[in-house]
Design a protein around this motif. Sequence first.
Motif, PDB file in Angstrom:
ATOM      1  N   ALA A  65      27.859  13.655 -83.611  1.00  0.00           N
ATOM      2  CA  ALA A  65      27.738  13.769 -85.064  1.00  0.00           C
ATOM      3  C   ALA A  65      26.635  12.884 -85.631  1.00  0.00           C
ATOM      4  O   ALA A  65      26.413  12.891 -86.847  1.00  0.00           O
ATOM      5  N   SER A  66      25.983  12.124 -84.788  1.00  0.00           N
ATOM      6  CA  SER A  66      24.968  11.187 -85.292  1.00  0.00           C
ATOM      7  C   SER A  66      23.722  11.251 -84.409  1.00  0.00           C
ATOM      8  O   SER A  66      23.827  11.431 -83.194  1.00  0.00           O
ATOM      9  N   ARG A  67      22.574  11.099 -85.033  1.00  0.00           N
ATOM     10  CA  ARG A  67      21.335  11.098 -84.256  1.00  0.00           C
ATOM     11  C   ARG A  67      21.229   9.842 -83.417  1.00  0.00           C
ATOM     12  O   ARG A  67      20.680   9.843 -82.329  1.00  0.00           O
ATOM     13  N   TYR A 194      25.355  13.988 -73.871  1.00  0.00           N
ATOM     14  CA  TYR A 194      24.065  14.666 -73.744  1.00  0.00           C
ATOM     15  C   TYR A 194      23.295  14.580 -75.061  1.00  0.00           C
ATOM     16  O   TYR A 194      23.859  14.369 -76.138  1.00  0.00           O
ATOM     17  N   ARG A 195      21.987  14.791 -74.959  1.00  0.00           N
ATOM     18  CA  ARG A 195      21.120  14.761 -76.127  1.00  0.00           C
ATOM     19  C   ARG A 195      21.499  15.897 -77.074  1.00  0.00           C
ATOM     20  O   ARG A 195      21.711  17.038 -76.664  1.00  0.00           O
ATOM     21  N   ASN A 196      21.660  15.563 -78.358  1.00  0.00           N
ATOM     22  CA  ASN A 196      22.072  16.566 -79.344  1.00  0.00           C
ATOM     23  C   ASN A 196      21.101  17.735 -79.380  1.00  0.00           C
ATOM     24  O   ASN A 196      19.885  17.559 -79.451  1.00  0.00           O
ATOM     25  N   GLY A 197      21.667  18.938 -79.328  1.00  0.00           N
ATOM     26  CA  GLY A 197      20.863  20.156 -79.402  1.00  0.00           C
ATOM     27  C   GLY A 197      20.263  20.608 -78.097  1.00  0.00           C
ATOM     28  O   GLY A 197      19.728  21.711 -78.015  1.00  0.00           O
ATOM     29  N   ARG A 207      21.431  17.457 -66.285  1.00  0.00           N
ATOM     30  CA  ARG A 207      20.777  16.254 -65.759  1.00  0.00           C
ATOM     31  C   ARG A 207      19.609  15.834 -66.638  1.00  0.00           C
ATOM     32  O   ARG A 207      19.347  14.644 -66.827  1.00  0.00           O
ATOM     33  N   GLU A 208      18.887  16.825 -67.168  1.00  0.00           N
ATOM     34  CA  GLU A 208      17.745  16.531 -68.019  1.00  0.00           C
ATOM     35  C   GLU A 208      18.189  15.979 -69.376  1.00  0.00           C
ATOM     36  O   GLU A 208      17.570  15.075 -69.934  1.00  0.00           O
ATOM     37  N   ALA A 209      19.324  16.526 -69.932  1.00  0.00           N
ATOM     38  CA  ALA A 209      19.759  16.164 -71.284  1.00  0.00           C
ATOM     39  C   ALA A 209      20.640  14.921 -71.323  1.00  0.00           C
ATOM     40  O   ALA A 209      21.008  14.456 -72.399  1.00  0.00           O
ATOM     41  N   LEU A 210      21.009  14.369 -70.184  1.00  0.00           N
ATOM     42  CA  LEU A 210      21.939  13.240 -70.154  1.00  0.00           C
ATOM     43  C   LEU A 210      21.372  12.024 -70.888  1.00  0.00           C
ATOM     44  O   LEU A 210      20.241  11.601 -70.637  1.00  0.00           O
ATOM     45  N   GLN A 211      22.187  11.467 -71.818  1.00  0.00           N
ATOM     46  CA  GLN A 211      21.803  10.252 -72.535  1.00  0.00           C
ATOM     47  C   GLN A 211      22.569   9.027 -72.057  1.00  0.00           C
ATOM     48  O   GLN A 211      22.068   7.917 -72.106  1.00  0.00           O
ATOM     49  N   GLY A 212      23.809   9.249 -71.645  1.00  0.00           N
ATOM     50  CA  GLY A 212      24.632   8.127 -71.217  1.00  0.00           C
ATOM     51  C   GLY A 212      26.059   8.582 -70.959  1.00  0.00           C
ATOM     52  O   GLY A 212      26.326   9.771 -70.788  1.00  0.00           O
TER      53      GLY A 212
END
Length: 583
Positions: A65-67, A194-197, A207-212
């Motif tokens: 819900a947050s950037r 994962y990275r939003n969107g 694997r590419e979109a993983l943020q933490g």
Amino acid sequence: MAVAYAVLAGALFLTGVAWYYVSQNARTQEQSRFDEAAQRTLQAVDRRMNTYVDAMFGTRGLFAASRSVERGEFRAYVRSLDLRRRYPGIQALGYARRVPAGGLEAHVESVREEGYEGYEVRPGGRGESFPLVYVEPEDAANRSMFLGRNMYAAGVHRAAMDRARDVNLPRASGKVAPGGPAGGPGFMIYLPVYRNGAPVSTVPERREALQGYVVAVFRARELLEDIFIQQGDPSVDFKVYDGAEFGEEYLLYDRGSTAGADGTGPAPLFSQTSTLQVGGRLWILRFSTLPGFGTSPQENLPRLVLYSGLALSLVLFGLTAMLARSRTQAERARSELEEANRELESFSYTVSHDLRAPLRSINGFSSILQEDYAGRLDEEGRDYLRRVSAASQNMGRLIDALLDFSRLRNRKLRTERVDLSGIARSIADELARRRPERRVEFAIQPGVTARGDPDLLRVALENLLGNAFKFTGKQERARIEFGVEDAGGAPIYFVRDNGPGFDMAYADKLFGAFQRLHKTDEFEGTGIGLATVRRIVERHGGEIRGVGAVGRGAAFYFTLDLDREKPSRRKQRFPRWFRRSGS
């Protein structure tokens, strides 16, 4: 004296049989109590872990819900969860940020700018890392133990994190030592963020979109002790092992081994091993009874039956010996024995009638409580009161069934030509009248007759058709059939339905008193019905068989032949295929 010794031997034999069956019944009750305690604890662990995983999903929702979730936002959200009170066993809830290879210095600098001057990533390295940057509650122990800790550097954590990343689901680590004041073994659960969107439909995309990762740190003893205190039985030992193997290195929780439960003393009375998936990882739950288990009043009942039976056997022996000494004594003893036999014959009636008095009291006071004091009870109290009333009513029905069952053997048959189709139709109409909301198709073959006692045959059909009506209660369109088939010129009567059926491996239990193939919470009943049917059929010189399959309905076939006396001849009435598959 030979007769006296024969009587003694018979009485001792009957005493042994009675003791055996009472012992088995007591053991069955204790087994049920143990099984219920184990199942209750297993379900509680499963529910608790699902609740904790839901909290992790809620935390991931904060990131969705947050950037950019700042430290203060994360702290406020976790504090709103009230971990210590609502989620006992969670030592910390944190966030492990993905730091690419070569970005470690910039990451450390950015965290230090937030006021954490001594912040370091432990252990460091040149490759990709996932240090814990947010840890709540951020007390001294958690801050020292977890803040900046690179969970990805340890193999047990790396494996869980990689699995969670690739399947987009929470995944648990193996047994670890979280540390902190409580100490002891624990485990961690990782939920990828994962990275939003970003697309996450495939493994490469994830694997590419993983943020933490949202990270939950669990102390096993605090978590499982709280569950066991609420749901467990204090006379049952409870152990939890991580993985598919037993051993001290896999032991997550041990309620406290005592003699018999840890293999160093007498073997436990009951034990059970269950498995559970927690965060995609297998747990083994081992339940064992402790020495204090089985001290209920039922434990003394077998001894009471044995001692009473021995005493009665000796009394009968003495009486029979006295009969052999003189004719006068024999007449007197015979009179006493006849009186004793009458008392034994009426024993079940007396016990049943004596049981009705307290049942009436229970029902009466339950009704008074429900009418006059229901408003003073909470919902749980009213539920307990309803259970008491339902149990006493069920006991009353069981007593009635037992009395009817005991009367069948000595009742004199009144034989005539009986219209079975008419009886079946009247029973079907009555069943439909009682439950007008049900959609049941009764297919009753017309013109089916037999020679027998009309009252007893009605009782038999009431039980068979009533069972079919009961067990088809969950069918949207139920169908119940009654009719007759020709087997080499001899009629075989049947009642069929499209209910849940039964496993033929347990067909031999169908016609035993108190034998049930379904749980009482699925289908109500006393367990006497089919035993009553069998006794009626056998009194009419016939046999009864059951055929069924799970999910495909059941059929009961029976013969009626008062003219045949030898059971060996009656067995030939059934076709060969039926004799192989019947009970």
